[in-house]
Design a protein around this motif. Sequence first.
Motif, mmCIF file in Angstrom:
data_model
loop_
_atom_site.group_PDB
_atom_site.id
_atom_site.type_symbol
_atom_site.label_atom_id
_atom_site.label_comp_id
_atom_site.label_asym_id
_atom_site.label_seq_id
_atom_site.Cartn_x
_atom_site.Cartn_y
_atom_site.Cartn_z
ATOM 1 N N LYS A 108 -2.804 29.078 15.461
ATOM 2 C CA LYS A 108 -3.260 28.701 16.794
ATOM 3 C C LYS A 108 -3.891 27.314 16.778
ATOM 4 C CE LYS A 108 -5.073 31.939 19.157
ATOM 5 N NZ LYS A 108 -5.993 33.001 19.641
ATOM 6 N N ASN A 109 -4.671 27.020 15.749
ATOM 7 C CA ASN A 109 -5.343 25.730 15.643
ATOM 8 C C ASN A 109 -5.492 25.362 14.169
ATOM 9 O OD1 ASN A 109 -7.064 23.508 15.636
ATOM 10 N ND2 ASN A 109 -8.326 24.275 17.319
ATOM 11 N N PRO A 110 -4.491 24.683 13.586
ATOM 12 C CA PRO A 110 -4.561 24.334 12.163
ATOM 13 C C PRO A 110 -5.800 23.516 11.810
ATOM 14 C CG PRO A 110 -2.348 23.972 13.016
ATOM 15 C CD PRO A 110 -3.222 24.253 14.203
ATOM 16 N N HIS A 111 -6.224 22.639 12.712
ATOM 17 C CA HIS A 111 -7.396 21.813 12.426
ATOM 18 C C HIS A 111 -8.638 22.680 12.250
ATOM 19 C CE1 HIS A 111 -4.703 18.658 13.946
ATOM 20 N NE2 HIS A 111 -5.474 17.798 13.305
ATOM 21 N N ALA A 112 -8.786 23.686 13.096
ATOM 22 C CA ALA A 112 -9.933 24.580 12.980
ATOM 23 C C ALA A 112 -9.824 25.440 11.727
ATOM 24 C CB ALA A 112 -10.039 25.467 14.219
ATOM 25 N N THR A 113 -8.640 25.936 11.422
ATOM 26 C CA THR A 113 -8.440 26.778 10.248
ATOM 27 C C THR A 113 -8.839 26.049 8.967
ATOM 28 O OG1 THR A 113 -6.644 28.018 11.282
ATOM 29 C CG2 THR A 113 -6.725 28.036 8.876
ATOM 30 N N PHE A 114 -8.466 24.771 8.871
ATOM 31 C CA PHE A 114 -8.728 24.013 7.651
ATOM 32 C C PHE A 114 -9.917 23.071 7.776
ATOM 33 C CE2 PHE A 114 -4.172 25.068 7.366
ATOM 34 C CZ PHE A 114 -4.199 25.780 6.183
ATOM 35 N N GLN A 115 -10.698 23.257 8.864
ATOM 36 C CA GLN A 115 -11.917 22.472 9.066
ATOM 37 C C GLN A 115 -11.639 20.976 9.051
ATOM 38 O OE1 GLN A 115 -15.069 23.905 6.425
ATOM 39 N NE2 GLN A 115 -14.045 25.886 6.285
ATOM 40 N N GLN A 156 8.873 20.785 19.445
ATOM 41 C CA GLN A 156 8.837 19.350 19.735
ATOM 42 C C GLN A 156 8.519 19.093 21.200
ATOM 43 O OE1 GLN A 156 12.007 16.861 17.762
ATOM 44 N NE2 GLN A 156 12.655 18.851 16.936
ATOM 45 N N ARG A 157 9.046 19.919 22.071
ATOM 46 C CA ARG A 157 8.769 19.757 23.502
ATOM 47 C C ARG A 157 7.312 20.070 23.830
ATOM 48 N NH1 ARG A 157 14.199 21.872 23.939
ATOM 49 N NH2 ARG A 157 13.402 24.014 24.043
ATOM 50 N N ARG A 158 6.661 20.872 22.980
ATOM 51 C CA ARG A 158 5.277 21.258 23.220
ATOM 52 C C ARG A 158 4.271 20.196 22.772
ATOM 53 N NH1 ARG A 158 3.517 25.238 20.128
ATOM 54 N NH2 ARG A 158 1.673 25.441 21.451
ATOM 55 N N ALA A 159 4.721 19.195 22.043
ATOM 56 C CA ALA A 159 3.804 18.138 21.592
ATOM 57 C C ALA A 159 3.237 17.413 22.803
ATOM 58 C CB ALA A 159 4.537 17.160 20.674
ATOM 59 N N THR A 160 1.929 17.401 22.942
ATOM 60 C CA THR A 160 1.286 16.814 24.124
ATOM 61 C C THR A 160 1.200 15.293 24.047
ATOM 62 O OG1 THR A 160 -0.886 17.176 23.099
ATOM 63 C CG2 THR A 160 -0.073 18.886 24.589
ATOM 64 N N ASN A 161 1.217 14.742 22.840
ATOM 65 C CA ASN A 161 1.182 13.292 22.662
ATOM 66 C C ASN A 161 2.578 12.812 22.305
ATOM 67 O OD1 ASN A 161 0.798 10.610 21.763
ATOM 68 N ND2 ASN A 161 -1.301 11.058 21.127
ATOM 69 N N LYS A 162 3.111 11.868 23.059
ATOM 70 C CA LYS A 162 4.465 11.382 22.829
ATOM 71 C C LYS A 162 4.621 10.721 21.461
ATOM 72 C CE LYS A 162 5.663 10.714 27.700
ATOM 73 N NZ LYS A 162 6.122 9.751 28.731
ATOM 74 N N LYS A 163 3.504 10.308 20.851
ATOM 75 C CA LYS A 163 3.570 9.681 19.542
ATOM 76 C C LYS A 163 3.756 10.707 18.427
ATOM 77 C CE LYS A 163 0.656 5.725 20.787
ATOM 78 N NZ LYS A 163 -0.591 4.970 20.445
ATOM 79 N N ASP A 164 3.500 11.980 18.733
ATOM 80 C CA ASP A 164 3.603 13.031 17.724
ATOM 81 C C ASP A 164 4.936 13.759 17.834
ATOM 82 O OD1 ASP A 164 1.023 12.563 16.714
ATOM 83 O OD2 ASP A 164 0.126 13.827 18.266
ATOM 84 N N LEU A 165 5.495 14.109 16.701
ATOM 85 C CA LEU A 165 6.748 14.852 16.687
ATOM 86 C C LEU A 165 6.544 16.300 17.102
ATOM 87 C CD1 LEU A 165 9.769 15.067 15.945
ATOM 88 C CD2 LEU A 165 9.051 15.546 13.585
ATOM 89 N N LEU A 166 5.444 16.902 16.630
ATOM 90 C CA LEU A 166 5.169 18.319 16.848
ATOM 91 C C LEU A 166 3.735 18.512 17.331
ATOM 92 C CD1 LEU A 166 6.889 19.526 13.563
ATOM 93 C CD2 LEU A 166 7.689 20.074 15.866
ATOM 94 N N PRO A 167 3.410 19.702 17.856
ATOM 95 C CA PRO A 167 2.023 19.968 18.265
ATOM 96 C C PRO A 167 1.045 19.816 17.096
ATOM 97 C CG PRO A 167 3.503 21.679 19.078
ATOM 98 C CD PRO A 167 4.300 20.846 18.114
ATOM 99 N N HIS A 168 -0.242 19.729 17.438
ATOM 100 C CA HIS A 168 -1.332 19.642 16.452
ATOM 101 C C HIS A 168 -1.256 18.362 15.621
ATOM 102 C CE1 HIS A 168 -1.790 23.786 17.605
ATOM 103 N NE2 HIS A 168 -0.673 24.157 17.014
ATOM 104 N N LYS A 169 -0.680 17.310 16.201
ATOM 105 C CA LYS A 169 -0.576 16.014 15.512
ATOM 106 C C LYS A 169 0.212 16.108 14.212
ATOM 107 C CE LYS A 169 -4.870 14.163 17.463
ATOM 108 N NZ LYS A 169 -4.147 13.220 18.348
ATOM 109 N N ILE A 170 1.217 16.978 14.191
ATOM 110 C CA ILE A 170 2.058 17.146 13.005
ATOM 111 C C ILE A 170 3.223 16.170 13.064
ATOM 112 C CG2 ILE A 170 3.511 18.737 11.711
ATOM 113 C CD1 ILE A 170 1.806 21.034 12.825
ATOM 114 N N ASN A 171 3.398 15.400 11.993
ATOM 115 C CA ASN A 171 4.473 14.413 11.929
ATOM 116 C C ASN A 171 5.088 14.386 10.535
ATOM 117 O OD1 ASN A 171 4.460 12.773 14.599
ATOM 118 N ND2 ASN A 171 2.292 12.918 14.061
ATOM 119 N N LEU A 172 6.210 13.698 10.419
ATOM 120 C CA LEU A 172 6.862 13.481 9.136
ATOM 121 C C LEU A 172 6.543 12.068 8.663
ATOM 122 C CD1 LEU A 172 10.439 14.904 9.892
ATOM 123 C CD2 LEU A 172 8.355 16.156 9.285
#
Length: 230
Positions: A108-115, A156-172
């Motif tokens: 649900k929130n990788p950032h919260a899970t991994f602090q 990919q469509r769920r990414a809220t920032n156009k600069k990010d490939l995937l949600p939660h600021k996940i990129n390659l």
Amino acid sequence: MSDVSQQLADSLIREFGFAEGQRRLCKMAGYIGVPPTVDEFFSDPHFAGAFLGRQLYPTWRNLLREIFPHPFYSDKLEIAVSGSIGCGKSTFCLAGMLYDLLRLLYLKNPHATFQLVESTPITVAFINSTLTLAQAVLFNQFRDWLNESPFFLEQQRRATNKKDLLPHKINLMNGSRGSHAYGRGVVSAILSELNYQGQSVKDQATQNYVHVKRRMESRFGRGEGFIVPG
């Protein structure tokens, strides 16, 4: 999975049965639902079945089952692969990274899970001896798979920032040095063609490994034990 987490999982399954125990476990661990198993992931066309279902040799598929015995965790943090040309090493490695990415997206929130600080970019890294080779051989193949999978296309469509490939600021990320990962939260990485690195950069493989390992451990060594980077 830590001993405490394993005991909790066993207790929930004993009390509520396997399916309900898994559902309760995933909710407690911060998942949006129960991730598919390795076999489900590579068989179901909604995930990777359409392009990997028949491409993975049985030997590699069995190894992936060993690496990912359960959709919530794997105790294998590093995998070293060798073999002859054309035996499927690259496909195996990329397939494992793809499944790891799916597990991450089920949080649900990788950032919260991994602090992690919310602004920290989460990165899947491709490191090779030359930048061009890293992109051409591995990065593009992985990117193509993301575009062939209905699940990853939806993500990919769920990414809220156009600069990010995937949600939660996940990129390659692709690069020729582990230091290219500075400032990034590297959750998964592949260091390829290490045996082809020449005398002039003979310590490059070690440096790349140390840099990437440090990025992974410093950013993703603080989860609750239900999911680990690999």
